[in-house]
Design a protein around this motif. Structure first.
Motif, short mmCIF file in Angstrom:
data_model
loop_
_atom_site.label_atom_id
_atom_site.label_comp_id
_atom_site.label_asym_id
_atom_site.label_seq_id
_atom_site.Cartn_x
_atom_site.Cartn_y
_atom_site.Cartn_z
N HIS A 46 17.06 6.55 15.27
CA HIS A 46 17.15 6.91 16.68
C HIS A 46 18.60 6.80 17.13
O HIS A 46 19.30 5.86 16.76
CB HIS A 46 16.27 5.99 17.53
N ALA A 49 17.78 4.50 20.90
CA ALA A 49 16.73 3.49 21.04
C ALA A 49 16.88 2.35 20.03
O ALA A 49 17.12 2.57 18.85
CB ALA A 49 15.36 4.12 20.88
N GLN A 51 14.57 -0.64 18.47
CA GLN A 51 13.12 -0.82 18.35
C GLN A 51 12.79 -2.19 17.76
O GLN A 51 13.57 -2.75 16.99
CB GLN A 51 12.53 0.26 17.45
N VAL A 99 5.12 -1.10 18.63
CA VAL A 99 6.49 -0.58 18.54
C VAL A 99 7.06 -0.62 19.95
O VAL A 99 6.55 0.05 20.85
CB VAL A 99 6.54 0.87 18.00
N SER A 101 10.38 0.02 22.19
CA SER A 101 11.64 0.78 22.15
C SER A 101 12.35 0.69 23.49
O SER A 101 11.73 0.85 24.55
CB SER A 101 11.37 2.26 21.86
N SER A 105 12.11 6.07 22.84
CA SER A 105 12.53 6.82 21.63
C SER A 105 12.16 8.30 21.73
O SER A 105 12.46 9.07 20.82
CB SER A 105 11.89 6.20 20.39
#
Length: 113
Positions: A46, A49, A51, A99, A101, A105
């Protein structure tokens, strides 16, 4: 209102993997994901982002910048921007994980060959 994978936006990705958007805005994204046995994500990074992957159940393997890390339940790992990574479920059981972010993302993913 309480949020769970039972009352939020659902999508399917990859090989019959599931995702549920628990928080979906420009500054923060939290997704609950499920990977069936013997599935994987496409290697990518990314641009902006950062993460954090946190395993809820099952055992996941995440490759970060060429190094494999095993994540057991209640374990997580951070992936900075611009670092190639790929999530795997090499087990015979499904894996569920979060996940997180920041920023989102969405439209920030670059595939790696």
């Amino acid at each position: 209102m309480k949020i769970s994978k039972h009352n939020t936006e659902h999508y399917i990705w990859g090989d019959d993997c599931d995702g549920w958007h628990l928080v979906k805005n420009q500054d923060l994204s939290i997704i609950h994901e499920r990977m069936p046995a013997s599935t994987s994500e496409i290697k990518h990074y990314h641009q902006h982002a950062r993460q954090f992957f946190f395993v809820l159940s099952g055992i996941a393997i995440i490759e970060i910048d060429g190094k494999e890390i095993t994540l057991n339940p209640q374990e997580g790992v951070e992936v900075p921007p611009l670092v190639p990574h790929q999530m795997f479920n090499k087990s015979n059981n499904e894996v569920e994980f979060l996940v997180i972010s920041q920023p989102t993302s969405k439209d920030d993913r670059v595939l790696v060959d």
